[in-house]
Enzyme design. Structure first.
Site, PDB file in Angstrom:
ATOM      1  N   TYR A 115      -5.213  22.405 -61.469  1.00 56.39           N
ATOM      2  CA  TYR A 115      -4.038  23.288 -61.391  1.00 56.39           C
ATOM      3  C   TYR A 115      -2.882  22.722 -62.212  1.00 56.39           C
ATOM      4  CZ  TYR A 115       0.036  25.735 -59.621  1.00 56.39           C
ATOM      5  OH  TYR A 115       1.203  26.460 -59.533  1.00 56.39           O
ATOM      6  N   LYS A 172      -1.030  24.314 -65.733  1.00 60.18           N
ATOM      7  CA  LYS A 172       0.395  24.625 -65.869  1.00 60.18           C
ATOM      8  C   LYS A 172       1.028  23.840 -67.015  1.00 60.18           C
ATOM      9  CE  LYS A 172       0.330  27.742 -62.772  1.00 60.18           C
ATOM     10  NZ  LYS A 172       0.448  29.157 -63.194  1.00 60.18           N
TER      11      LYS A 172
END
Length: 259
Positions: free
Chosen positions: A152, A156
């Protein structure tokens, strides 16, 4: 003149609230998500409250053909997208070695490939019209590695790098690209990712999705390159530039550990 904004992941959380903010400012909307019923309810609410036109489109954006079909549908309907909000995304919590690969792959497909593909599909027409706005949702996770949410955080970081690069390329075209980096927010994300058990969010009063959406919307309207939500989050992202990488990563691991 009324503009049209396309928002992905609009059925809940920050995307849902961004739709309400755009509607309040009398922008027409294309709302995209996998869950159709919340979109229909939001469409009815916004059309009634603001007299705008709202289209809904059900799609699984992890699939390349679904993204292409969405773009083709807007063309067939004669919908000129003036603003693209790539909000759809999700996370997963736990040591990478224990994660489910299918979920990690889907995360990369949605957080990285879908965002990049949709930007490539809708951007040329904005540049040709010499006006448009792109808002790509990243996170404060973009500024450092994230043990226990390794993939994750990496996705990003990609969003921040990619969007900053095209923001530079777009200077002088009338089109802007903004990376919005909220911190932990009260939304379905915590439950869906499993992150709710971490020290980072356990017992903390988090900003609401509505508060965060307002900040992201205003940053997009101003054409900011990068916007980080909250003073404490801005301080942390600044500190991340100066700390040794191992020290920084281990500090994040401590914050991410179960409470």
């Amino acid at each position: 003149m009324s503009q049209t904004f396309l928002i992905t992941g609009a059925s809940s959380g920050i995307g849902y609230e961004l739709a309400k903010v755009c509607g309040r400012d009398r922008h027409n909307l294309v709302l995209v998500a996998r869950r159709e019923e919340p979109l229909k309810a939001l469409k009815s609410e916004l059309e009634s409250a603001y007299g705008i036109q709202v289209w809904t489109y059900r799609a699984d954006l992890t699939q390349a053909e679904a993204r292409q079909q969405l773009f083709g549908w807007t063309q067939a309907e004669g919908i000129a997208v003036d603003g693209l909000v790539n909000n759809a995304g999700f996370g997963d919590y736990g040591p990478f070695v224990e994660t489910d690969w299918d979920k990690q792959e889907q995360m990369i497909q949605l957080n990285v490939l879908a965002l990049t593909h949709l930007t490539r599909l809708f951007l040329p027409a904005m540049v040709a019209r010499q006006q448009g706005k792109i808002l790509n949702l990243a996170s404060t996770a973009a500024f450092q590695p994230g043990p226990l949410m390794a993939v994750y955080f990496a996705t990003k970081a990609y969003v921040l790098s990619f969007t900053s690069a095209i923001a530079s390329e777009l200077e002088g075209t009338g089109v802007t690209a903004t990376t919005f980096c909220p911190g932990p927010t009260t939304s379905e994300f915590q439950e869906n990712s499993g992150m709710g058990q971490s020290k980072l969010v356990q017992g903390r009063k988090l900003p609401t999705a509505a508060e965060v959406a307002e900040l992201g919307y205003q940053a997009m309207q101003r054409g900011e390159w990068v916007a980080v939500q909250g003073l404490s989050n801005r301080a942390l992202t600044l500190a991340s530039r100066f700390l040794p990488r191992k020290l920084l990563t281990n500090a994040v691991r401590q914050m991410q550990s179960p409470a």
